[in-house]
Design a protein around this motif. Structure first.
Motif, PDB file in Angstrom:
ATOM      1  N   UNK A 189      44.382  44.019  40.946  1.00  0.00           N
ATOM      2  CA  UNK A 189      45.040  43.457  39.949  1.00  0.00           C
ATOM      3  C   UNK A 189      45.170  44.164  38.727  1.00  0.00           C
ATOM      4  N   UNK A 190      44.323  45.433  38.357  1.00  0.00           N
ATOM      5  CA  UNK A 190      44.439  45.936  37.202  1.00  0.00           C
ATOM      6  C   UNK A 190      44.358  47.632  37.481  1.00  0.00           C
ATOM      7  N   UNK A 191      43.952  48.216  38.684  1.00  0.00           N
ATOM      8  CA  UNK A 191      43.792  49.458  38.717  1.00  0.00           C
ATOM      9  C   UNK A 191      45.276  50.075  38.707  1.00  0.00           C
ATOM     10  N   UNK A 192      45.489  51.442  37.991  1.00  0.00           N
ATOM     11  CA  UNK A 192      46.714  52.042  38.002  1.00  0.00           C
ATOM     12  C   UNK A 192      46.155  53.349  38.281  1.00  0.00           C
ATOM     13  N   UNK A 193      47.474  54.325  38.693  1.00  0.00           N
ATOM     14  CA  UNK A 193      47.275  55.632  38.818  1.00  0.00           C
ATOM     15  C   UNK A 193      46.002  56.043  39.821  1.00  0.00           C
ATOM     16  N   UNK A 194      45.219  57.062  39.366  1.00  0.00           N
ATOM     17  CA  UNK A 194      44.312  57.345  40.354  1.00  0.00           C
ATOM     18  C   UNK A 194      43.482  56.290  40.704  1.00  0.00           C
ATOM     19  N   UNK A 195      42.972  55.328  40.090  1.00  0.00           N
ATOM     20  CA  UNK A 195      42.045  54.314  40.399  1.00  0.00           C
ATOM     21  C   UNK A 195      42.857  53.257  41.347  1.00  0.00           C
ATOM     22  N   UNK A 196      44.269  53.079  41.095  1.00  0.00           N
ATOM     23  CA  UNK A 196      44.771  52.291  41.990  1.00  0.00           C
ATOM     24  C   UNK A 196      45.155  52.979  43.494  1.00  0.00           C
ATOM     25  N   UNK A 197      45.020  54.558  43.677  1.00  0.00           N
ATOM     26  CA  UNK A 197      45.313  55.124  44.683  1.00  0.00           C
ATOM     27  C   UNK A 197      43.938  54.884  45.643  1.00  0.00           C
ATOM     28  N   UNK A 198      42.735  55.121  44.873  1.00  0.00           N
ATOM     29  CA  UNK A 198      41.267  55.112  45.408  1.00  0.00           C
ATOM     30  C   UNK A 198      41.066  53.774  45.847  1.00  0.00           C
ATOM     31  N   UNK A 199      41.706  52.725  45.450  1.00  0.00           N
ATOM     32  CA  UNK A 199      41.429  51.384  45.775  1.00  0.00           C
ATOM     33  C   UNK A 199      41.955  51.065  46.996  1.00  0.00           C
ATOM     34  N   UNK A 200      43.415  51.466  47.193  1.00  0.00           N
ATOM     35  CA  UNK A 200      44.145  51.426  48.264  1.00  0.00           C
ATOM     36  C   UNK A 200      43.821  52.133  49.311  1.00  0.00           C
ATOM     37  N   UNK A 201      43.274  53.665  49.135  1.00  0.00           N
ATOM     38  CA  UNK A 201      42.938  54.352  50.260  1.00  0.00           C
ATOM     39  C   UNK A 201      41.468  54.436  50.620  1.00  0.00           C
ATOM     40  N   UNK A 202      40.442  53.932  49.609  1.00  0.00           N
ATOM     41  CA  UNK A 202      39.040  53.960  50.082  1.00  0.00           C
ATOM     42  C   UNK A 202      38.460  52.799  49.522  1.00  0.00           C
ATOM     43  N   UNK A 203      39.146  51.635  49.142  1.00  0.00           N
ATOM     44  CA  UNK A 203      38.407  50.596  48.449  1.00  0.00           C
ATOM     45  C   UNK A 203      37.476  50.765  47.317  1.00  0.00           C
ATOM     46  N   UNK A 204      37.744  51.756  46.650  1.00  0.00           N
ATOM     47  CA  UNK A 204      36.641  52.116  45.622  1.00  0.00           C
ATOM     48  C   UNK A 204      37.130  51.537  44.372  1.00  0.00           C
ATOM     49  N   UNK A 205      36.252  50.705  43.787  1.00  0.00           N
ATOM     50  CA  UNK A 205      36.510  50.052  42.508  1.00  0.00           C
ATOM     51  C   UNK A 205      36.886  50.851  41.344  1.00  0.00           C
ATOM     52  N   UNK A 206      37.647  50.326  40.427  1.00  0.00           N
ATOM     53  CA  UNK A 206      38.067  51.198  39.235  1.00  0.00           C
ATOM     54  C   UNK A 206      36.698  51.206  38.362  1.00  0.00           C
ATOM     55  N   UNK A 207      36.497  52.026  37.488  1.00  0.00           N
ATOM     56  CA  UNK A 207      35.299  51.966  36.558  1.00  0.00           C
ATOM     57  C   UNK A 207      34.951  50.658  35.890  1.00  0.00           C
ATOM     58  N   UNK A 208      33.805  50.162  35.799  1.00  0.00           N
ATOM     59  CA  UNK A 208      33.555  48.803  35.216  1.00  0.00           C
ATOM     60  C   UNK A 208      34.096  48.660  33.896  1.00  0.00           C
ATOM     61  N   UNK A 209      33.972  49.648  32.821  1.00  0.00           N
ATOM     62  CA  UNK A 209      34.615  49.429  31.588  1.00  0.00           C
ATOM     63  C   UNK A 209      36.167  49.442  31.696  1.00  0.00           C
ATOM     64  N   UNK A 210      36.599  50.187  32.461  1.00  0.00           N
ATOM     65  CA  UNK A 210      38.238  49.922  32.526  1.00  0.00           C
ATOM     66  C   UNK A 210      38.240  48.689  33.228  1.00  0.00           C
TER      67      UNK A 210
ATOM     68  N   UNK B  40      26.400  51.044  39.552  1.00  0.00           N
ATOM     69  CA  UNK B  40      27.407  51.147  38.897  1.00  0.00           C
ATOM     70  C   UNK B  40      28.896  51.571  39.702  1.00  0.00           C
ATOM     71  N   UNK B  41      29.897  51.086  38.870  1.00  0.00           N
ATOM     72  CA  UNK B  41      31.193  51.473  39.489  1.00  0.00           C
ATOM     73  C   UNK B  41      31.274  53.077  39.046  1.00  0.00           C
ATOM     74  N   UNK B  42      32.155  53.787  39.827  1.00  0.00           N
ATOM     75  CA  UNK B  42      32.338  55.162  39.400  1.00  0.00           C
ATOM     76  C   UNK B  42      32.893  55.541  38.004  1.00  0.00           C
ATOM     77  N   UNK B  43      32.464  56.524  37.644  1.00  0.00           N
ATOM     78  CA  UNK B  43      33.321  56.838  36.241  1.00  0.00           C
ATOM     79  C   UNK B  43      34.528  57.488  36.187  1.00  0.00           C
TER      80      UNK B  43
END
Length: 173
Positions: A25-46, A135-138
């Motif tokens: 719902x909120x990831x953009x840029x690299x975080x959005x790409x990593x979610x779509x490709x690897x289901x890697x969550x965005x950093x917690x603080x973000x 922890x979610x990745x930095x």
């Protein structure tokens, strides 16, 4: 006087589910790409800040309010972050004592009375036994970022794929 250090820790599975809810719902840029490709969550603080920002935009009339489930997910992630910080502080206080610092010195550094420093440690120590979510990745590091050591040539940042590791599926092909 016993003061609670933090909220009860959510289970690691619940935290992972909250991250998985917030990221698409909120990831953009690299975080959005990593979610779509690897289901890697965005950093917690973000993720937490994205929900707060959505709420701020709504209060200023430039967006919709976040859904209550988004806010609840952000609160769960925040609880996990808080637990991680409490556990880190408890381990650091253990390290301080092991290095020869007494509570008088620790209290002086923290600007507390000796009794307050001892009480804080007593409150934090049980949190070491609580199960914590990984922890979610930095955010990705950039070369030359102040306060960080530059990468050595020929090495790569952990948890980030190289171009060779990305395949056609990662690009939607």
């Amino acid at each position: 006087m016993v003061v609670s250090v933090g909220l009860p820790a959510p289970t690691p599975q619940t935290v992972q589910q909250a991250r998985a809810y917030l990221t698409p719902r909120h990831a953009t840029g690299v975080d959005g790409f990593l979610w779509q490709s690897k289901e890697r969550p965005m950093p917690d603080r973000d993720a937490i800040n994205a929900v707060i920002t959505a709420g701020d935009r709504a209060q200023h009339g430039t967006g919709d309010h976040p859904e209550p489930v988004e806010v609840a997910a952000a609160l769960l992630v925040l609880s996990a972050v808080r637990l991680g910080l409490d556990q880190t502080e408890a381990r650091l206080l253990n390290t301080a004592q092991a290095s020869g610092m007494g509570f008088e010195q620790i209290a002086a550094v923290l600007d507390l009375s000796v009794e307050e420093a001892e009480e804080r440690y007593r409150q934090l120590k049980p949190r070491l036994d609580e199960p914590a979510a990984t922890p979610s990745p930095p955010p990705p590091r950039r070369a030359g970022t102040p306060g960080r050591s530059p990468r050595q040539p020929g090495t790569r940042t952990r948890d980030q794929p190289t171009w060779d590791e990305l395949d056609d599926e990662d690009w939607g092909n």
